[in-house]
Design an enzyme around this catalytic site. Sequence first.
Site, PDB file in Angstrom:
ATOM      1  N   ARG A 218      38.932  36.011  -4.841  1.00 54.86           N
ATOM      2  CA  ARG A 218      37.694  35.482  -4.333  1.00 54.86           C
ATOM      3  C   ARG A 218      37.644  35.589  -3.068  1.00 54.86           C
ATOM      4  NH1 ARG A 218      36.423  35.579  -8.986  1.00 54.86           N
ATOM      5  NH2 ARG A 218      35.779  33.857 -10.419  1.00 54.86           N
TER       6      ARG A 218
ATOM      7  N   HIS B 192      32.036  43.216  -6.677  1.00 56.57           N
ATOM      8  CA  HIS B 192      33.052  42.340  -7.309  1.00 56.57           C
ATOM      9  C   HIS B 192      32.934  42.757  -8.857  1.00 56.57           C
ATOM     10  CE1 HIS B 192      33.530  37.770  -8.159  1.00 56.57           C
ATOM     11  NE2 HIS B 192      34.058  38.490  -9.383  1.00 56.57           N
TER      12      HIS B 192
HETATM   13  P1  NAP Z   1      46.085  32.501 -13.410  1.00 55.47           P
HETATM   14  O1  NAP Z   1      46.684  32.952 -14.652  1.00 55.47           O
HETATM   15  O2  NAP Z   1      45.479  31.050 -13.447  1.00 55.47           O
HETATM   16  O3  NAP Z   1      47.151  32.570 -12.319  1.00 55.47           O
HETATM   17  C1  NAP Z   1      47.103  32.370 -11.232  1.00 55.47           C
HETATM   18  C2  NAP Z   1      48.251  32.601 -10.334  1.00 55.47           C
HETATM   19  O4  NAP Z   1      48.127  32.209  -8.920  1.00 55.47           O
HETATM   20  C3  NAP Z   1      49.537  31.975 -10.841  1.00 55.47           C
HETATM   21  O5  NAP Z   1      50.727  32.869 -10.659  1.00 55.47           O
HETATM   22  C4  NAP Z   1      49.700  30.591  -9.868  1.00 55.47           C
HETATM   23  O6  NAP Z   1      50.921  30.247  -9.768  1.00 55.47           O
HETATM   24  C5  NAP Z   1      49.155  31.459  -8.539  1.00 55.47           C
HETATM   25  N1  NAP Z   1      48.764  30.008  -7.745  1.00 55.47           N
HETATM   26  C6  NAP Z   1      47.984  29.152  -7.955  1.00 55.47           C
HETATM   27  N2  NAP Z   1      47.892  28.407  -7.073  1.00 55.47           N
HETATM   28  C7  NAP Z   1      48.768  28.801  -6.131  1.00 55.47           C
HETATM   29  C8  NAP Z   1      49.272  28.471  -4.805  1.00 55.47           C
HETATM   30  N3  NAP Z   1      48.604  27.368  -4.169  1.00 55.47           N
HETATM   31  N4  NAP Z   1      50.314  29.084  -4.259  1.00 55.47           N
HETATM   32  C9  NAP Z   1      50.753  30.012  -4.822  1.00 55.47           C
HETATM   33  N5  NAP Z   1      50.593  30.594  -5.996  1.00 55.47           N
HETATM   34  C10 NAP Z   1      49.494  29.963  -6.559  1.00 55.47           C
HETATM   35  O7  NAP Z   1      44.795  33.471 -12.928  1.00 55.47           O
HETATM   36  P2  NAP Z   1      44.318  35.036 -13.357  1.00 55.47           P
HETATM   37  O8  NAP Z   1      43.736  34.971 -14.622  1.00 55.47           O
HETATM   38  O9  NAP Z   1      45.622  35.852 -12.948  1.00 55.47           O
HETATM   39  O10 NAP Z   1      43.450  35.060 -12.374  1.00 55.47           O
HETATM   40  C11 NAP Z   1      43.421  35.096 -11.119  1.00 55.47           C
HETATM   41  C12 NAP Z   1      42.186  35.296 -10.269  1.00 55.47           C
HETATM   42  O11 NAP Z   1      41.390  36.311 -10.231  1.00 55.47           O
HETATM   43  C13 NAP Z   1      40.837  34.287 -10.958  1.00 55.47           C
HETATM   44  O12 NAP Z   1      41.074  32.876 -10.650  1.00 55.47           O
HETATM   45  C14 NAP Z   1      39.667  34.748 -10.323  1.00 55.47           C
HETATM   46  O13 NAP Z   1      39.429  34.116  -9.075  1.00 55.47           O
HETATM   47  C15 NAP Z   1      40.033  36.213 -10.043  1.00 55.47           C
HETATM   48  N6  NAP Z   1      39.316  37.210 -10.630  1.00 55.47           N
HETATM   49  C16 NAP Z   1      38.669  38.243 -10.158  1.00 55.47           C
HETATM   50  C17 NAP Z   1      38.020  39.174 -10.968  1.00 55.47           C
HETATM   51  C18 NAP Z   1      37.406  40.177 -10.336  1.00 55.47           C
HETATM   52  O14 NAP Z   1      36.489  40.955 -10.856  1.00 55.47           O
HETATM   53  N7  NAP Z   1      37.319  40.404  -8.807  1.00 55.47           N
HETATM   54  C19 NAP Z   1      38.158  39.151 -12.320  1.00 55.47           C
HETATM   55  C20 NAP Z   1      38.782  38.225 -12.849  1.00 55.47           C
HETATM   56  C21 NAP Z   1      39.545  37.099 -12.043  1.00 55.47           C
HETATM   57  P3  NAP Z   1      51.891  29.861 -11.053  1.00 55.47           P
HETATM   58  O15 NAP Z   1      52.154  30.892 -12.022  1.00 55.47           O
HETATM   59  O16 NAP Z   1      53.063  29.028 -10.241  1.00 55.47           O
HETATM   60  O17 NAP Z   1      51.040  28.825 -11.848  1.00 55.47           O
HETATM   61  C1  GLV Z   2      35.445  36.916 -12.405  1.00 53.19           C
HETATM   62  O1  GLV Z   2      35.522  37.082 -11.146  1.00 53.19           O
HETATM   63  C2  GLV Z   2      36.159  36.196 -13.171  1.00 53.19           C
HETATM   64  O2  GLV Z   2      36.722  35.058 -12.483  1.00 53.19           O
HETATM   65  O3  GLV Z   2      36.296  36.211 -14.280  1.00 53.19           O
END
Ligand code: NAP
Ligand code: GLV
Length: 309
Positions: A224, A272
């Site tokens: 983000r 994005h």
């Molecule tokens: P997720 O499964 O919830 O994983 C989040 C990771 O971040 C976990 O490893 C978590 O640690 C870590 N984390 C959270 N807060 C933290 C902190 N304060 N300090 C250190 N580590 C922290 O999320 P995801 O599905 O992988 O997605 C990640 C993000 O990608 C989404 O939230 C979204 O904003 C972004 N995204 C972007 C797109 C795009 O097209 N650009 C698409 C999809 C997603 P733990 O393992 O210890 O819980």
């Molecule tokens: C896209 O940015 C998502 O969070 O799925």
Amino acid sequence: MRLLLYRSDGNTAPWVRDFQALLPALDVVVWDQASPCPPCDYALVWGPPAALLAQLAGVKAIFVAGAGVDALLKFGDALPSVPIVRLGDAGMGVQMAEYVLHAVLRYFRRFDDYESQARDGVWAPLALPSKSDFAIGVMGTGALGAQVLAALAPFGFPLRGWSRRAKTIDGVAMYAGSAQLGDFLAASRVLVCMLPLTPATHHLLDRAMLEQLPRGAYVINVARGALLAEPDLLTLIRSGHLAGATLDVFRNEPLPAPHPFWGEPRIAITPHIAALTVRADSVRQIVGKIAALERGEAIADVVDRTLGY
Ligand code: NAP
Ligand code: GLV
């Protein structure tokens, strides 16, 4: 059973069609902001406006049509006290892996330099950095970050991961929490940001943090925009501390026309698209979760509202 559907892009018809094909008993009601919805059992939202909150009374769970839930959680206590459920991968992991792999190889193999040489008509092979000096640090090793690390593994780069809680991933040097963030940054020639946007991560990547990366480091942000202090990134690129950045997300989207990022050749910009929601996978996942909830079973990907992800 009735599902309220809202998407800020208005692209709801294919979603309705896919839900009807998979679960004909589900009555999908598209909320168009013009008139109130009848009472609904569940809601599926993307980019919700504040006015949606009044329509959510009585729902048993709110599904988000993406991985990030910051755009919903910003409403805080105004949201009903029901589970908020994000997508778990649902076809996004492989896209993230493609995107990050492309950006990492572009920098490591110096394709960015070759693009610029070619524009100037220059034919000149360039020296490659040593792979051992090209460690990749992935911040956030959750559903998507873990797949990015797995995709990078065969290429032989030293891999680092940073998460909130301590964990182990084969072949990855893992760091956890703010106490180990400095060591993680200092060891990352390429920083890949895959963290959720939460109160703890907002503007985490500011000048003080980015300066801890080694000189000549690259930043890839696919999470983000508000995780990154944009003026600080620009300052450090222009000072030469950072070699470049690949950014898919921005504080304001679409990135406004006069933004200085547009004119900076060392910043690669995409709109994005790093990992788009795959509708068929998402509908299948949500239908499965609704069925599990109706049976009284626990489901995965329920957001912890206190942590914000
Ligand atoms: P997720 O499964 O919830 O994983 C989040 C990771 O971040 C976990 O490893 C978590 O640690 C870590 N984390 C959270 N807060 C933290 C902190 N304060 N300090 C250190 N580590 C922290 O999320 P995801 O599905 O992988 O997605 C990640 C993000 O990608 C989404 O939230 C979204 O904003 C972004 N995204 C972007 C797109 C795009 O097209 N650009 C698409 C999809 C997603 P733990 O393992 O210890 O819980
Ligand atoms: C896209 O940015 C998502 O969070 O799925």
